[in-house]
Design a protein around this motif. Sequence first.
Motif, short mmCIF file in Angstrom:
data_model
loop_
_atom_site.label_atom_id
_atom_site.label_comp_id
_atom_site.label_asym_id
_atom_site.label_seq_id
_atom_site.Cartn_x
_atom_site.Cartn_y
_atom_site.Cartn_z
N VAL A 11 0.87 -1.17 0.00
CA VAL A 11 0.00 0.00 0.00
C VAL A 11 0.92 1.23 0.00
CG1 VAL A 11 -1.79 1.22 1.30
CG2 VAL A 11 -1.72 -1.28 1.31
N GLY A 41 0.02 4.89 -8.60
CA GLY A 41 -0.97 5.82 -9.12
C GLY A 41 -0.79 7.23 -8.61
N ALA A 43 -1.98 9.50 -5.84
CA ALA A 43 -1.64 10.16 -4.59
C ALA A 43 -0.41 9.51 -3.97
CB ALA A 43 -2.82 10.12 -3.63
N GLN A 44 0.12 10.17 -2.98
CA GLN A 44 1.34 9.68 -2.36
C GLN A 44 1.07 8.46 -1.49
OE1 GLN A 44 4.30 12.03 -1.15
NE2 GLN A 44 4.11 13.36 -2.88
N ARG A 45 -0.13 8.34 -1.00
CA ARG A 45 -0.42 7.32 -0.02
C ARG A 45 -1.71 6.60 -0.31
NH1 ARG A 45 2.19 7.22 5.02
NH2 ARG A 45 3.95 8.53 4.60
N GLY A 46 -1.81 5.40 0.24
CA GLY A 46 -3.11 4.75 0.31
C GLY A 46 -3.48 3.86 -0.84
N GLY A 47 -3.01 4.14 -2.04
CA GLY A 47 -3.36 3.29 -3.18
C GLY A 47 -2.48 2.06 -3.23
N VAL A 100 -4.30 -3.79 6.03
CA VAL A 100 -4.62 -2.37 5.89
C VAL A 100 -5.95 -2.30 5.16
CG1 VAL A 100 -3.91 -0.13 5.00
CG2 VAL A 100 -2.16 -1.78 5.73
N PRO A 102 -8.85 -1.14 3.03
CA PRO A 102 -9.02 -0.07 2.05
C PRO A 102 -10.19 0.81 2.44
CG PRO A 102 -9.73 -2.17 1.13
CD PRO A 102 -9.30 -2.45 2.54
N ILE A 103 -10.19 2.03 1.92
CA ILE A 103 -11.30 2.92 2.20
C ILE A 103 -12.57 2.28 1.62
CG2 ILE A 103 -11.15 4.31 0.07
CD1 ILE A 103 -11.18 5.92 3.46
N TYR B 104 -1.81 5.87 -15.19
CA TYR B 104 -1.47 5.64 -13.78
C TYR B 104 -1.62 6.93 -12.98
CZ TYR B 104 0.22 1.04 -15.00
OH TYR B 104 0.28 -0.26 -15.43
N ARG B 330 -8.54 -0.76 -4.02
CA ARG B 330 -7.85 0.07 -3.04
C ARG B 330 -7.58 1.42 -3.69
NH1 ARG B 330 -5.42 -1.23 1.63
NH2 ARG B 330 -5.04 -3.42 1.19
N PRO B 331 -8.59 2.27 -3.74
CA PRO B 331 -8.35 3.59 -4.33
C PRO B 331 -7.45 4.41 -3.42
CG PRO B 331 -10.58 3.46 -3.42
CD PRO B 331 -9.96 2.11 -3.25
N PRO B 332 -6.71 5.36 -4.01
CA PRO B 332 -5.88 6.21 -3.16
C PRO B 332 -6.75 7.07 -2.24
CG PRO B 332 -5.93 7.02 -5.42
CD PRO B 332 -6.63 5.72 -5.42
N VAL B 333 -6.19 7.50 -1.12
CA VAL B 333 -6.95 8.31 -0.16
C VAL B 333 -6.14 9.54 0.24
CG1 VAL B 333 -8.23 6.39 0.85
CG2 VAL B 333 -5.98 6.94 1.74
#
Lengths: 192, 573
Positions: A11, A41, A43-47, A100, A102-103, B104, B330-333
């Motif tokens: 992640v 992808g 954003a910096q985090r979470g994906g 972790v 996911p949202i 991406y 798991r989309p980015p947040v």
Amino acid sequence: MPVTNVLIAGVGGQGAVLASELLALAAMAAGKDVKQGEFHGVAQRGGAVFSHVRFGDRVHAPMARRGDVDFLLALEKLEALRYAHFVKPGGTVIVNDHKVEPIRVGDQRPYPDDAIEFLKGKGFNVLAVQATEKAVELGNHRTANVVLLGTLAESLDIPLEVWEATLRERIPERLLSLNQRAFAAGRGLSGA
Amino acid sequence: MSGNEAIARGAWEAGVAFAAGYPGTPSTEVLENLAKYKEIHAQWSTNEKVAFDEGVGAALGGARTLVTMKHVGLNVAADPFMVVPYAGTNAGFVVLVADDPGMYSSQNEQDSRYFAKIAKVPLLEPGDAAEAREMIRAAFELSERFETPVMFRTTTRLAHTRGAVETAERQEAARKPFSRKASQYAIPVYARFRRPELEKKLEALREFAESFEGNFVEEGDPKIGVVTHGIPYQYVKEVAPQATVFKLGIIYPLPERRLKEFCARFDTVFVVEESEGFIQGEMAGFGILNVVGKERFTNIGELSADLVAAGLNGTSVPADLSEDVAILPRPPVLCAGCAHRGVFSTLKKLGVLVTGDIGCYTLGCLPPFDAMHTTFCMGASIGNATGFNKAGEDQVVAVIGDSTFLHAGLPSLVSAAYNKVPTTTILLDNGTTGMTGHQEHPGTGHDLKGSPSPAVEYETLIRSLGVQHVEVVDPWDLDATEKAIKSGLAHPGPAVIIARRHCQLLPEEKAKEHTSYTVVPEECVLCEECFETGCPALVWEDDYPHIRQWECVGCAMCARLCPADAIVLASEA
């Protein structure tokens, strides 16, 4: 020498890219031709983030074919499932026994809590490692990536001194000792 | 080295003296790496057109120049890109354009190779990092030999793949003096005279393509012929090592005679190219019709060794395991403590129409916020909001980040102020270019090399446009944020709310001692209201919400939303 294919998944923020960079550098220092392709992808985090590391006498494509991966290194359980189809029959899955969530998007199915059993059932050689737990014990949860790399290192044909030199070269001075301990701890968790 | 590092290295070796660009995945690291060389003046420019214009000046002025951008950046720079070839260049001028097949980190999947054809400039494309380092030097030589800008195209896979790269020392390129010939460089007046020259140059480039070393044939099975380029070449070598392969290094103009000779040797030739059938289309124009290309290799998304194998063999790609097990997306947040969270939570509550822009904050369109209703391209939010207002929407908010505002939002705000449009613009000032990985910009107070620079004073700038309602707010303060947006919307003219708090991933923010919050299980009523923050520090564990202490930075937004006061400072729990 046939090409060794490693896929590292995690992640965003877990350090999948750093782990794959360390592996690529170590393989290169061990005299192998290497390609490392990372996929991430916006954003910096979470994906979801993943990276292929391929090494051998001559490597062309930056990503392995589905069913050709020798080792899947997953920093999180759901991410192990996401990329398991890349692993060859009987291949090895080293998975951080860590979740972790996911949202939540809409009416989503629950997080699959049986990931490790599922992967075993698929015939993979599954090594579940308490990497985050170990990393927290060592003082920083962020080094779970290097713990897992240590576990993987036990199965690869890269001399220990090359790994040690690679860590010294790539990790900033103030974090070196922590990462060295994480790597050593990971080696100890390989069950080898 | 990654492809991007190799390009930077190759450009340094080729004697580049000036480099400019605007951050954009997957091109960003080229300029970041160029900035490490003391011999190169490297800078972030406000946008790609500005970078391009600066580059033209530097190249005409005699310095070897590289400008960098992603594919949509070339759209912004398209105006000079189409006109400057009429003049040509003096010192080498290379335009690096990074496409993103698979999207991406992009809003569209555009095949920028067509731009080279429209502008009538040569286009080179390497197949891996080692080749990229060598080819960028060839690009500068080509540029000077034919006095033309050269487009150097990469893709995400090339940019972000590491491999072994040999290096050499830098060779300084002597500055070439500029000769003041308006008849060559003042294009609008002399365009009619320059137009035939452009065709002559293109004819010479066609001849050059026939002998360019970057095009080569690897002999193999005399029955299997493949024409390919760039990264797809690697897939072909991987899955069909026995094939006879024509690898193209120059993609425009193509070597017509060599391609005709090659294709005449086979019954059918596979054209393996990523994105659109550009090469296939050009070949069709040459009358080469015994090819199979886009019929077998999709123009959607990124190719892979699997897709190339499937196309060559007429088979399909093995499926993933999602039939057997719940592989949740798991989309980015937004990160824990992200300053954008307070703004989107408030916008959701107010229920207004929101036009968005390009940045991390585009995630405001996703659950749990669902508080962004349009997003297209850099700077579009403010103009879109004006249009919605003119169509009759009276409660419209435009949301735009600081770097994006300076890039292309400012002209739209000038227009909104000039036309007295009563929309509210929220400028998300997080003190950096967040999404591409923390690049400096004219509002941050530092330049690309890390030296102090004047920082744009947004309040002064915006007031000077005639916007009378300008308010600064801390988006961690939900009450103040709501009050500010409401008063902006109530204002009869254009209003700007500056939501100011640094990106929590900036090193100086991460280094701070943070307070953190925790859930008191006995107080929790399991209403899940806290999950409305969409904060990644909040997880469901042992049947109640749990805050991961290492992620929490103490923004207190979840505590604010908790109706049972069950979320408290960890130090007081």
